[in-house]
Design a protein around this motif. Structure first.
Motif, PDB file in Angstrom:
ATOM      1  N   PRO A   1      40.942 -59.480 -30.107  1.00  0.00           N
ATOM      2  CA  PRO A   1      40.734 -58.476 -29.054  1.00  0.00           C
ATOM      3  C   PRO A   1      39.640 -57.475 -29.423  1.00  0.00           C
ATOM      4  O   PRO A   1      38.933 -56.980 -28.539  1.00  0.00           O
ATOM      5  CB  PRO A   1      42.097 -57.795 -28.897  1.00  0.00           C
ATOM      6  CG  PRO A   1      42.848 -58.120 -30.128  1.00  0.00           C
ATOM      7  CD  PRO A   1      42.306 -59.424 -30.634  1.00  0.00           C
TER       8      PRO A   1
ATOM      9  N   VAL B   1      43.296 -62.900 -26.200  1.00  0.00           N
ATOM     10  CA  VAL B   1      43.910 -61.576 -26.226  1.00  0.00           C
ATOM     11  C   VAL B   1      45.434 -61.704 -26.215  1.00  0.00           C
ATOM     12  O   VAL B   1      46.145 -61.015 -26.958  1.00  0.00           O
ATOM     13  CB  VAL B   1      43.419 -60.714 -25.042  1.00  0.00           C
ATOM     14  CG1 VAL B   1      44.228 -59.437 -24.909  1.00  0.00           C
ATOM     15  CG2 VAL B   1      41.938 -60.400 -25.210  1.00  0.00           C
TER      16      VAL B   1
ATOM     17  N   LEU C   1      41.092 -53.096 -25.399  1.00  0.00           N
ATOM     18  CA  LEU C   1      40.959 -54.254 -26.293  1.00  0.00           C
ATOM     19  C   LEU C   1      40.568 -53.835 -27.705  1.00  0.00           C
ATOM     20  O   LEU C   1      41.127 -54.340 -28.686  1.00  0.00           O
ATOM     21  CB  LEU C   1      39.941 -55.244 -25.725  1.00  0.00           C
ATOM     22  CG  LEU C   1      40.341 -55.961 -24.436  1.00  0.00           C
ATOM     23  CD1 LEU C   1      39.206 -56.852 -23.951  1.00  0.00           C
ATOM     24  CD2 LEU C   1      41.612 -56.760 -24.618  1.00  0.00           C
TER      25      LEU C   1
END
Length: 194
Positions: A74, A111, A178
């Motif tokens: 991420p 992710v 993220l």
């Protein structure tokens, strides 16, 4: 099927994946590509389940010291998204840059898998002690709830107040979330001696 184990599976999924709703809402707010988001969420979560089920049976695909380094996924995607925002920045702050079709399925999967890396540690002992039939119930309930989570993320991304905020700020929030997620995974896991 035992209603008790279904409830336990639903509760375990909810507790370990509550943060995914925010990330899904941010992904859905990026525009088109809703099918890719759902597909990516399923691919990423299936990866988590494969590793957890295999580990419950005694196999280890990912050494425990490597799990914190999943935060690099991420983090890298957040930096890429931040670079895109910087590159596409408009002269007028009222018109946020438009991304080309939303996130790709493999980006969402990466992710999802990285964010769920710590879930594996929770799922393995539960799976190992629930036996094959119990593990099957957990997996089926989890896979059904992935769809519910996708619907919830989509729901939040389309509420007028939230959609307006995500439309205006989502292109900035997604990279921040993220990057933050990646850093948290790295730090909490002690990657690089942090």
């Amino acid at each position: 099927m035992n209603a008790g184990i279904i409830g336990q599976a639903a509760g375990l999924f909810a507790v370990t994946n509550i943060d995914d709703i925010v990330i899904l809402a941010l992904f859905f707010a990026q525009g088109a590509g809703h099918l890719r988001i759902v597909l990516g969420q399923y691919i990423g979560f299936a990866g988590i389940l494969v590793v957890a089920v295999a580990a419950a049976f005694g196999a280890t695909f990912l050494p425990e010291p490597a799990v914190p380094y999943l935060g690099l996924l991420p983090l890298a995607l957040g930096l890429k998204a931040a670079w895109q925002v910087w590159r596409d920045r408009a002269g007028d702050d009222d018109d946020p840059p438009v991304r080309g079709g939303g996130p790709k399925a493999l980006e969402v999967a990466a992710v999802t898998f990285a964010n769920g890396g710590d879930n594996i540690g929770v799922y393995v002992p539960v799976f190992a002690t629930s036996g094959t039939s119990g593990m099957t119930v957990y997996v089926v309930v989890f896979l059904i709830l992935v769809a519910v989570w996708c619907l919830a993320g989509r729901f939040f991304a389309t509420r007028p107040l939230i959609a307006g905020a995500l439309s205006r700020w989502g292109h900035i929030l997604l990279p921040l979330v993220l990057i933050g997620l990646g850093v948290v995974i790295l730090v909490q896991g002690g990657a690089f001696g942090l």
